[in-house]
Write an enzyme that holds these catalytic residues in place. Structure first.
Site, PDB file in Angstrom:
ATOM      1  N   CYS A 233       1.294  -1.216   0.071  1.00 13.01           N
ATOM      2  CA  CYS A 233      -0.077   0.327  -0.051  1.00 13.01           C
ATOM      3  C   CYS A 233       1.017   1.175  -0.062  1.00 13.01           C
ATOM      4  O   CYS A 233       0.327   2.445  -0.280  1.00 13.01           O
ATOM      5  CB  CYS A 233      -0.822   0.121   0.867  1.00 13.01           C
ATOM      6  SG  CYS A 233      -2.383  -1.470   0.973  1.00 13.01           S
TER       7      CYS A 233
ATOM      8  N   LYS B  11       0.563   3.648  -2.932  1.00 15.07           N
ATOM      9  CA  LYS B  11      -0.859   4.491  -3.403  1.00 15.07           C
ATOM     10  C   LYS B  11      -0.472   5.805  -3.468  1.00 15.07           C
ATOM     11  O   LYS B  11       0.931   6.856  -3.012  1.00 15.07           O
ATOM     12  CB  LYS B  11      -1.256   4.522  -1.662  1.00 15.07           C
ATOM     13  CG  LYS B  11      -2.844   2.556  -1.479  1.00 15.07           C
ATOM     14  CD  LYS B  11      -3.099   3.969  -0.707  1.00 15.07           C
ATOM     15  CE  LYS B  11      -4.651   2.350  -0.531  1.00 15.07           C
ATOM     16  NZ  LYS B  11      -5.266   2.572   0.751  1.00 15.07           N
TER      17      LYS B  11
ATOM     18  N   THR C 270     -17.482   9.490   1.581  1.00 15.62           N
ATOM     19  CA  THR C 270     -16.654  10.049   2.247  1.00 15.62           C
ATOM     20  C   THR C 270     -15.390   9.329   2.196  1.00 15.62           C
ATOM     21  O   THR C 270     -14.960   9.015   3.358  1.00 15.62           O
ATOM     22  CB  THR C 270     -17.255   9.634   3.160  1.00 15.62           C
ATOM     23  OG1 THR C 270     -18.014   8.149   3.010  1.00 15.62           O
ATOM     24  CG2 THR C 270     -18.253  10.202   3.597  1.00 15.62           C
ATOM     25  N   SER C 271     -14.741   8.849   0.857  1.00 13.44           N
ATOM     26  CA  SER C 271     -13.205   8.140   0.877  1.00 13.44           C
ATOM     27  C   SER C 271     -13.771   6.859   1.676  1.00 13.44           C
ATOM     28  O   SER C 271     -12.712   6.352   2.889  1.00 13.44           O
ATOM     29  CB  SER C 271     -12.298   8.782   1.606  1.00 13.44           C
ATOM     30  OG  SER C 271     -11.633  10.174   0.816  1.00 13.44           O
TER      31      SER C 271
ATOM     32  N   ASP D 293      -8.440  -3.937  -4.995  1.00  8.47           N
ATOM     33  CA  ASP D 293      -7.319  -3.413  -4.138  1.00  8.47           C
ATOM     34  C   ASP D 293      -6.411  -4.729  -4.683  1.00  8.47           C
ATOM     35  O   ASP D 293      -5.925  -5.599  -5.559  1.00  8.47           O
ATOM     36  CB  ASP D 293      -6.809  -3.411  -2.374  1.00  8.47           C
ATOM     37  CG  ASP D 293      -6.014  -2.767  -2.288  1.00  8.47           C
ATOM     38  OD1 ASP D 293      -4.927  -2.223  -2.845  1.00  8.47           O
ATOM     39  OD2 ASP D 293      -6.990  -2.051  -1.586  1.00  8.47           O
TER      40      ASP D 293
ATOM     41  N   ASP E 225     -10.675  -4.457   3.100  1.00  6.76           N
ATOM     42  CA  ASP E 225     -12.249  -4.054   2.681  1.00  6.76           C
ATOM     43  C   ASP E 225     -13.356  -3.809   2.979  1.00  6.76           C
ATOM     44  O   ASP E 225     -14.325  -3.435   3.405  1.00  6.76           O
ATOM     45  CB  ASP E 225     -12.019  -2.718   1.209  1.00  6.76           C
ATOM     46  CG  ASP E 225     -10.775  -2.390   1.182  1.00  6.76           C
ATOM     47  OD1 ASP E 225     -10.156  -1.807   2.103  1.00  6.76           O
ATOM     48  OD2 ASP E 225     -10.703  -2.383   0.123  1.00  6.76           O
TER      49      ASP E 225
ATOM     50  N   GLY F   6     -11.068 -13.511 -13.435  1.00  6.26           N
ATOM     51  CA  GLY F   6     -10.160 -12.402 -13.546  1.00  6.26           C
ATOM     52  C   GLY F   6      -9.802 -11.843 -15.057  1.00  6.26           C
ATOM     53  O   GLY F   6      -9.673 -11.896 -15.773  1.00  6.26           O
ATOM     54  N   HIS F   7      -8.738 -10.900 -15.228  1.00  5.06           N
ATOM     55  CA  HIS F   7      -8.082 -10.291 -15.733  1.00  5.06           C
ATOM     56  C   HIS F   7      -6.888 -10.357 -15.500  1.00  5.06           C
ATOM     57  O   HIS F   7      -5.828  -9.580 -14.480  1.00  5.06           O
ATOM     58  CB  HIS F   7      -8.430  -9.133 -16.088  1.00  5.06           C
ATOM     59  CG  HIS F   7      -8.331  -8.306 -17.858  1.00  5.06           C
ATOM     60  ND1 HIS F   7      -8.872  -9.256 -18.672  1.00  5.06           N
ATOM     61  CD2 HIS F   7      -7.446  -7.277 -17.253  1.00  5.06           C
ATOM     62  CE1 HIS F   7      -8.420  -8.325 -19.640  1.00  5.06           C
ATOM     63  NE2 HIS F   7      -6.967  -6.645 -19.289  1.00  5.06           N
ATOM     64  N   SER F   8      -6.070 -10.133 -16.894  1.00  5.02           N
ATOM     65  CA  SER F   8      -4.598 -10.172 -16.908  1.00  5.02           C
ATOM     66  C   SER F   8      -3.660  -9.452 -17.747  1.00  5.02           C
ATOM     67  O   SER F   8      -4.115  -9.260 -19.463  1.00  5.02           O
ATOM     68  CB  SER F   8      -3.340 -12.154 -16.893  1.00  5.02           C
ATOM     69  OG  SER F   8      -4.001 -12.878 -17.551  1.00  5.02           O
TER      70      SER F   8
END
Length: 365
Positions: free
Chosen positions: A33, A36, A65-66, A85, A108, A156-158
């Site tokens: 993280c 970010k 509100t994030s 994420d 999350d 998913g995706h790659s």
């Protein structure tokens, strides 16, 4: 497979492929993280030049509100939680990297008081640089954490990318009345943090070959420990708000809570849990660039007491990966909150501060 067994398997695999694979952290400009975008820059990027379209009433949580995830109410009994994420390697062991990234993404869902139901993998890898076995181990690490959470990775995706990237898009469910936003703290609430701080410092030390085996073990144990206590915390009547502490550090995520609730907060530095040895590592220069970027973004909204040192500030801004839940609860609920944490092995959980009336901001004493 237990957490210790998973770590052992990952270590054995890493040893087998280390001769042919570059260090994962050497391929990324930042890790976990700490990748970010700084809060201030992010606010500028997300600023709207035109009035946004009105949100449907069923959208219980959006971008206002994030908060940790978006929430959409399906009916009187169910709301769906959606989040994503992903990041670049925080460790060199591919299996551990996958586990950490998946734990962080699912956090999350738990931070909203919900339970995950399935996930989609997000994969970007330098195909011609990393051995395919290394990439498979990253994916297997993520799958192992999802299995621990009781959910499948359903797709998913790659892409072929310059830097290794892995994470999840995760979906969960929550009863609308059990939903916990980061913006619903109340004046007089006590703040309880579930995990110690220092993941960013330890990741910086690892990259400099200054993190010993015990430090690495502590780091992996924390960053692969699911915050699955979220639903149990949300069920407590005195719990008003939840969030998880990740890339913006304890100060940044506390400040988001303050701004959402239009309240002030104070943190007592002596009560903030830190991983063993983290302060010493920081003194040796193991500080991430994200810590300084975080302070530059929100330092004007933070008041540091006269006894708070520059090192304290670095630790409070330290970007956490798969960090602990931050709970805002009524004083009478503190014992129940701590009991929920302790029952699931969060032995370091403790009171770190409180919410007060006032202009949104954080005071550290």
């Amino acid at each position: 497979m237990t957490a210790n067994e998973a770590t052992q398997v990952g270590a054995e695999t890493a040893a087998q492929s280390s001769a042919q694979a570059p260090r994962l952290t050497s391929l990324s400009h930042g890790g976990g993280c700490g990748c970010k975008i700084a809060p201030g820059v992010l606010s500028e990027l997300l600023a709207r030049n035109e009035a946004p379209l009105p949100a449907p009433a069923a959208l219980l949580v959006g971008t206002e509100t994030s908060d940790d995830a978006a929430v959409y109410q399906l009916n009187d009994e169910q709301a769906i939680i959606a989040t994503t994420d992903f990041f670049m390697p925080i460790v060199d062991n591919p299996f551990d990297f996958g586990r950490i990234a998946a734990t962080n993404a699912l956090s999350d869902i738990y931070a909203m008081g919900g339970k995950p139901i399935f996930a989609l993998a997000i994969v970007g890898m330098p195909i011609n640089v990393l051995p395919h076995e290394t990439i498979r181990e990253i994916l297997r690490g993520g799958e192992s954490i999802c299995a621990e959470a009781g959910i499948p990775i359903a797709g998913g995706h790659s892409i072929d990318s310059v830097e290794p990237i892995y994470g999840l898009a995760a979906l969960g469910v929550v009863h609308p009345k059990r939903l916990k936003r980061n913006a619903d703290a109340q004046a007089g609430d006590v703040l309880v943090l579930g995990k110690p701080l220092g993941v960013g410092v330890m990741s910086a030390a690892l990259k400099k070959n200054q993190l010993d085996d015990e430090g690495y073990r502590c780091m992996i144990d924390a960053t692969t420990r699911l915050n699955r206590v979220g639903p149990a915390l949300a069920a407590l009547p005195g719990v008003h708000a939840l969030t998880d502490v990740t890339g913006f550090g304890l100060l940044g995520h506390t400040l988001e809570m303050c701004r959402g609730a239009n309240l002030a907060a104070y943190l007592r530095m002596s009560d903030v849990p830190l991983f063993d040895g983290v302060r010493e590592l920081a003194d040796k220069g193991c500080i991430t660039g994200a810590s300084g970027r975080n302070w530059a973004s929100y330092g004007k909204s933070v008041e540091l007491g006269e006894r708070i040192t520059e090192r304290d500030r670095d630790l409070l801004c330290d970007p956490q990966t798969a960090g602990g839940l931050l709970v805002s609860c009524a004083p009478g609920a503190v014992d129940d909150v701590l009991a929920v944490f302790r029952a699931d092995g969060f032995d370091a959980a403790g009171i770190v501060g409180a919410m007060r009336p006032g202009t949104p901001g954080v005071r550290v004493i």
